[in-house]
Design a protein around this motif. Sequence first.
Motif, PDB file in Angstrom:
ATOM      1  N   GLN A   8      61.373  53.281 -12.089  1.00  0.00           N
ATOM      2  CA  GLN A   8      62.228  54.027 -12.408  1.00  0.00           C
ATOM      3  C   GLN A   8      61.492  55.176 -12.523  1.00  0.00           C
ATOM      4  O   GLN A   8      62.625  56.069 -12.740  1.00  0.00           O
ATOM      5  CB  GLN A   8      62.120  54.055 -14.384  1.00  0.00           C
ATOM      6  N   THR A   9      60.552  55.318 -12.225  1.00  0.00           N
ATOM      7  CA  THR A   9      60.616  56.685 -12.075  1.00  0.00           C
ATOM      8  C   THR A   9      60.679  57.547 -11.396  1.00  0.00           C
ATOM      9  O   THR A   9      60.859  58.951 -10.741  1.00  0.00           O
ATOM     10  CB  THR A   9      58.445  57.493 -11.889  1.00  0.00           C
ATOM     11  N   THR A  10      61.148  56.713  -9.706  1.00  0.00           N
ATOM     12  CA  THR A  10      61.432  57.742  -8.849  1.00  0.00           C
ATOM     13  C   THR A  10      63.526  58.127  -9.277  1.00  0.00           C
ATOM     14  O   THR A  10      63.432  58.199  -8.469  1.00  0.00           O
ATOM     15  CB  THR A  10      60.796  56.582  -7.522  1.00  0.00           C
ATOM     16  N   LEU A  11      63.991  56.786  -9.665  1.00  0.00           N
ATOM     17  CA  LEU A  11      65.220  56.925  -9.919  1.00  0.00           C
ATOM     18  C   LEU A  11      65.853  58.323 -10.590  1.00  0.00           C
ATOM     19  O   LEU A  11      66.682  59.197 -10.345  1.00  0.00           O
ATOM     20  CB  LEU A  11      65.518  55.563 -10.026  1.00  0.00           C
ATOM     21  N   THR A  12      65.098  58.514 -11.835  1.00  0.00           N
ATOM     22  CA  THR A  12      64.760  59.477 -12.396  1.00  0.00           C
ATOM     23  C   THR A  12      64.859  60.967 -12.139  1.00  0.00           C
ATOM     24  O   THR A  12      65.359  61.907 -11.777  1.00  0.00           O
ATOM     25  CB  THR A  12      64.478  59.489 -13.861  1.00  0.00           C
ATOM     26  N   ALA A  13      63.801  60.691 -11.234  1.00  0.00           N
ATOM     27  CA  ALA A  13      63.500  62.027 -10.269  1.00  0.00           C
ATOM     28  C   ALA A  13      64.507  62.160  -9.643  1.00  0.00           C
ATOM     29  O   ALA A  13      64.669  63.393  -9.392  1.00  0.00           O
ATOM     30  CB  ALA A  13      61.755  61.732  -9.683  1.00  0.00           C
ATOM     31  N   ALA A  14      64.895  61.469  -8.531  1.00  0.00           N
ATOM     32  CA  ALA A  14      65.696  61.431  -7.959  1.00  0.00           C
ATOM     33  C   ALA A  14      67.427  62.170  -8.594  1.00  0.00           C
ATOM     34  O   ALA A  14      67.617  63.042  -8.089  1.00  0.00           O
ATOM     35  CB  ALA A  14      66.234  60.754  -7.055  1.00  0.00           C
ATOM     36  N   VAL A  15      68.197  61.831  -9.344  1.00  0.00           N
ATOM     37  CA  VAL A  15      68.942  62.574 -10.082  1.00  0.00           C
ATOM     38  C   VAL A  15      68.917  62.831 -11.076  1.00  0.00           C
ATOM     39  O   VAL A  15      69.191  64.368 -10.507  1.00  0.00           O
ATOM     40  CB  VAL A  15      69.171  61.236 -11.366  1.00  0.00           C
ATOM     41  N   GLU A  16      67.564  63.158 -11.221  1.00  0.00           N
ATOM     42  CA  GLU A  16      67.298  64.761 -12.033  1.00  0.00           C
ATOM     43  C   GLU A  16      67.153  66.139 -10.834  1.00  0.00           C
ATOM     44  O   GLU A  16      67.206  67.472 -11.463  1.00  0.00           O
ATOM     45  CB  GLU A  16      65.483  65.063 -13.270  1.00  0.00           C
ATOM     46  N   ALA A  17      66.590  65.690  -9.965  1.00  0.00           N
ATOM     47  CA  ALA A  17      66.827  66.936  -8.896  1.00  0.00           C
ATOM     48  C   ALA A  17      67.951  67.366  -8.341  1.00  0.00           C
ATOM     49  O   ALA A  17      68.263  68.797  -7.771  1.00  0.00           O
ATOM     50  CB  ALA A  17      65.779  66.423  -7.708  1.00  0.00           C
ATOM     51  N   GLY A  18      68.500  66.256  -8.546  1.00  0.00           N
ATOM     52  CA  GLY A  18      69.940  66.606  -7.866  1.00  0.00           C
ATOM     53  C   GLY A  18      70.608  67.224  -8.921  1.00  0.00           C
ATOM     54  O   GLY A  18      71.744  67.977  -8.395  1.00  0.00           O
ATOM     55  N   ASN A  19      70.510  66.840 -10.584  1.00  0.00           N
ATOM     56  CA  ASN A  19      70.982  68.238 -11.177  1.00  0.00           C
ATOM     57  C   ASN A  19      70.618  69.349 -11.080  1.00  0.00           C
ATOM     58  O   ASN A  19      71.589  70.321 -11.146  1.00  0.00           O
ATOM     59  CB  ASN A  19      70.731  67.659 -12.533  1.00  0.00           C
ATOM     60  N   GLU A  20      69.425  69.558 -10.820  1.00  0.00           N
ATOM     61  CA  GLU A  20      69.112  70.875 -10.360  1.00  0.00           C
ATOM     62  C   GLU A  20      70.157  71.627  -9.059  1.00  0.00           C
ATOM     63  O   GLU A  20      70.527  72.194  -8.801  1.00  0.00           O
ATOM     64  CB  GLU A  20      67.412  71.302  -9.730  1.00  0.00           C
ATOM     65  N   ILE A  21      69.695  70.880  -8.777  1.00  0.00           N
ATOM     66  CA  ILE A  21      70.921  71.075  -7.094  1.00  0.00           C
ATOM     67  C   ILE A  21      71.869  71.152  -7.145  1.00  0.00           C
ATOM     68  O   ILE A  21      72.433  72.589  -6.563  1.00  0.00           O
ATOM     69  CB  ILE A  21      70.476  69.734  -6.158  1.00  0.00           C
ATOM     70  N   MET A  22      72.833  70.722  -8.337  1.00  0.00           N
ATOM     71  CA  MET A  22      74.239  71.483  -8.509  1.00  0.00           C
ATOM     72  C   MET A  22      74.388  72.568  -9.187  1.00  0.00           C
ATOM     73  O   MET A  22      75.407  72.844  -9.309  1.00  0.00           O
ATOM     74  CB  MET A  22      74.670  69.419  -9.264  1.00  0.00           C
ATOM     75  N   LYS A  23      73.569  72.345 -10.110  1.00  0.00           N
ATOM     76  CA  LYS A  23      73.228  73.958 -10.631  1.00  0.00           C
ATOM     77  C   LYS A  23      73.639  75.585  -9.717  1.00  0.00           C
ATOM     78  O   LYS A  23      74.442  76.004 -10.277  1.00  0.00           O
ATOM     79  CB  LYS A  23      71.818  74.207 -11.981  1.00  0.00           C
ATOM     80  N   VAL A  24      73.054  74.777  -8.841  1.00  0.00           N
ATOM     81  CA  VAL A  24      72.839  75.643  -7.678  1.00  0.00           C
ATOM     82  C   VAL A  24      74.973  76.038  -6.701  1.00  0.00           C
ATOM     83  O   VAL A  24      75.142  76.508  -6.613  1.00  0.00           O
ATOM     84  CB  VAL A  24      71.646  75.811  -6.389  1.00  0.00           C
ATOM     85  N   TYR A  25      74.767  74.693  -6.414  1.00  0.00           N
ATOM     86  CA  TYR A  25      75.506  74.409  -5.778  1.00  0.00           C
ATOM     87  C   TYR A  25      76.460  74.537  -5.973  1.00  0.00           C
ATOM     88  O   TYR A  25      77.657  75.411  -5.993  1.00  0.00           O
ATOM     89  CB  TYR A  25      75.572  72.466  -5.305  1.00  0.00           C
ATOM     90  N   THR A  26      77.104  74.179  -7.164  1.00  0.00           N
ATOM     91  CA  THR A  26      78.237  74.987  -8.517  1.00  0.00           C
ATOM     92  C   THR A  26      78.863  76.006  -8.678  1.00  0.00           C
ATOM     93  O   THR A  26      78.878  76.633  -9.241  1.00  0.00           O
ATOM     94  CB  THR A  26      78.558  73.632  -9.712  1.00  0.00           C
TER      95      THR A  26
END
Length: 272
Positions: A8-26
Motif C-alpha cells: 500500500q505504501t508503494t502504490l501510494t508513493a507511485a501515484v503521488e510521484a505521478g501527480n508531481e510529474i503531471m504538475k510539471v508535464y501539464t
Amino acid sequence: MTSESLLQTTLTAAVEAGNEIMKVYTSPEADWEVERKADNSPLTLADRKAHAVIADFLNPTPYPLLSEEGQHDDYALRRDWERLWIVDPLDGTKEFLKRNGEFTVNIALVERGVPVMGVIYVPVARVLYWGHTAAFADGAAAWRAEVGAEGNLLRQVRLPLADQPGRPYTVVASRSHLSAETQAFVDGVRASHPDVELHSAGSSLKICLVAEGRADIYPRLAPTMEWDTAAGHAIALGAGCEVVDAATGRAVVYNKPDLHNPFFIVRRPGND
C-alpha cells in the motif's frame, strides 16, 4: 511492516510521484530545468520532484533506497543489503520530453537479487500495474487498475488478461532504442511466425504489455539499468512470465556490483 502495508505504501508513493510529474508535464510554459547527466541522458525537474516524493514514503521503511536520481552507494556497502528498494522516479524521460505520455514511475522491492514486489504507474493514462512473487506474499500475482480522481482503484483486473483469439504473435520493442540486434531478433521470429507484429512502446510499458498478455515477447538487446526493469520484472513474475539474460537464459538479477543489466528477454514460458 507487513507485506500488505509495504504494498500500500508503494502504490501510494507511485501515484503521488505521478501527480508531481503531471504538475510539471501539464505546465509547458514552466521551466522544466532539463539537464544532461554524465551518460548524456536527460534529467528534468519532474525527475527530481518524483524522487523526493518517493523517498519521503520509502525512507521510513526498514530497507535502503537505490534510486536513479539518488545516491548510488558502492557495492562494498550494498552487498550487505538483503532487501532494498530499486526505483526509477521517471522512467522514459525522453518520452516525457516528447510529450507522448509513455513514461512511468517504477518502484521495486528486491530480495537477494530477485524483485519480489513491483509497482509501475503511468501518470498520463492513470493506469497502475503491480505484482509480487510468493516470496513477498502468499502466491505470485499481478494486477492492472485505473486510478480514479480520488486515488481509488477502478476496474481492477488480474494479469494476464483473457486470451485474445486471432491476435498475431507480437514482439514489443523500444520506441526510442530499436537496435540492429533487436531488428535481427524480430527477423528471426518471422521464420516461425510469418504474421509477427511489431509493437513499439516507451519506458517499462513494454514489460507490462507482455505481463498483460497483449504481447508475447520483449527482447531488450540494448543497454538498460537495474532501475529501468526491477519493478516490471516483479510484475512479470507475478503474471507468470520470466525475465532472462539473452545470452545465458538465466534470470536477470539485481543489486550487482555493476548496475547495468545484461541484454535480456521478457517472455511467457512455452509461448514461443
